[in-house]
Design a protein around this motif. Structure first.
Motif, mmCIF file in Angstrom:
data_model
loop_
_atom_site.group_PDB
_atom_site.id
_atom_site.type_symbol
_atom_site.label_atom_id
_atom_site.label_comp_id
_atom_site.label_asym_id
_atom_site.label_seq_id
_atom_site.Cartn_x
_atom_site.Cartn_y
_atom_site.Cartn_z
ATOM 1 N N ARG A 91 36.916 37.978 37.433
ATOM 2 C CA ARG A 91 36.564 36.926 38.399
ATOM 3 C C ARG A 91 37.685 35.903 38.541
ATOM 4 O O ARG A 91 37.841 35.282 39.580
ATOM 5 N N HIS A 92 38.439 35.695 37.466
ATOM 6 C CA HIS A 92 39.449 34.644 37.422
ATOM 7 C C HIS A 92 40.877 35.166 37.383
ATOM 8 O O HIS A 92 41.812 34.377 37.454
ATOM 9 N N ALA A 93 41.036 36.461 37.285
ATOM 10 C CA ALA A 93 42.368 37.045 37.072
ATOM 11 C C ALA A 93 43.222 37.023 38.334
ATOM 12 O O ALA A 93 42.751 37.320 39.423
ATOM 13 N N ARG A 101 33.989 48.460 43.605
ATOM 14 C CA ARG A 101 33.047 47.761 42.715
ATOM 15 C C ARG A 101 33.763 46.758 41.831
ATOM 16 O O ARG A 101 33.251 45.678 41.571
ATOM 17 N N VAL A 102 34.927 47.126 41.339
ATOM 18 C CA VAL A 102 35.710 46.203 40.519
ATOM 19 C C VAL A 102 36.298 45.104 41.398
ATOM 20 O O VAL A 102 36.218 43.918 41.082
ATOM 21 N N LEU A 103 36.868 45.490 42.522
ATOM 22 C CA LEU A 103 37.580 44.537 43.374
ATOM 23 C C LEU A 103 36.674 43.479 43.986
ATOM 24 O O LEU A 103 37.107 42.346 44.216
ATOM 25 N N GLU A 104 35.413 43.805 44.226
ATOM 26 C CA GLU A 104 34.527 42.812 44.836
ATOM 27 C C GLU A 104 34.301 41.615 43.927
ATOM 28 O O GLU A 104 33.931 40.542 44.391
ATOM 29 N N ARG A 105 34.532 41.771 42.652
ATOM 30 C CA ARG A 105 34.397 40.663 41.702
ATOM 31 C C ARG A 105 35.677 39.852 41.567
ATOM 32 O O ARG A 105 35.681 38.801 40.951
ATOM 33 N N CYS A 106 36.775 40.363 42.080
ATOM 34 C CA CYS A 106 38.096 39.768 41.871
ATOM 35 C C CYS A 106 38.399 38.764 42.971
ATOM 36 O O CYS A 106 38.808 39.135 44.066
ATOM 37 N N LEU A 107 38.211 37.516 42.661
ATOM 38 C CA LEU A 107 38.365 36.478 43.663
ATOM 39 C C LEU A 107 39.820 36.043 43.856
ATOM 40 O O LEU A 107 40.166 35.505 44.908
#
Length: 134
Positions: free
Chosen positions: A44-46, A60-66
């Protein structure tokens, strides 16, 4: 606040020190359920993800990556990375040359991360279309 770089597996000290000079570094071991949960929360913060072992990076992983700007691999063929999905989100995907192995591959991937978070085109960029859009 320093950008956060998540690393999927322990590396040699030199690439960690290189990143740590300008970034916060966190490790997310992906082989346990706890590790996968921790990984999702960290992402989320990376600003960057350094993939040292084949890890699935998909929608699925990328949707969390803001804040993610780069997925840097320490190996040559990142077949588990959805490059198209990363490109849609303006996230660089990089690999390293087959001439780099071990610590040298890790250092090259770390340099790619530093290039991307500084706004430069990373050397090992696989989605060159981003450089023309920038």
């Amino acid at each position: 606040m320093k950008p956060l770089i998540v690393i999927t597996q322990r590396l040699h000290n030199e690439p960690i020190e290189l990143l740590h000079a300008v970034c916060d570094v966190a490790f997310a071991e992906l082989h346990t359920a706890y590790g996968r949960h921790t990984f999702r929360e960290m992402m989320r913060h990376a600003s960057g993800l350094l993939v040292a072992s084949p890890a699935h990076v998909d929608e699925r992983v990328l949707e969390r990556c803001l804040h993610l700007r780069i997925v840097a691999c320490t190996y040559r063929i990142p077949e588990h990375i959805d490059i198209t999905a990363c490109t849609r989100r303006s996230i660089w995907v990089t690999n390293v040359s087959s001439r780099w192995l071990g610590k040298e591959a890790e250092l090259e991937a770390a340099r790619n991360v530093l290039d991307a978070i500084s706004g430069d085109t990373p050397r090992g960029a696989l989605n060159d279309a981003l450089s023309t859009a920038a």
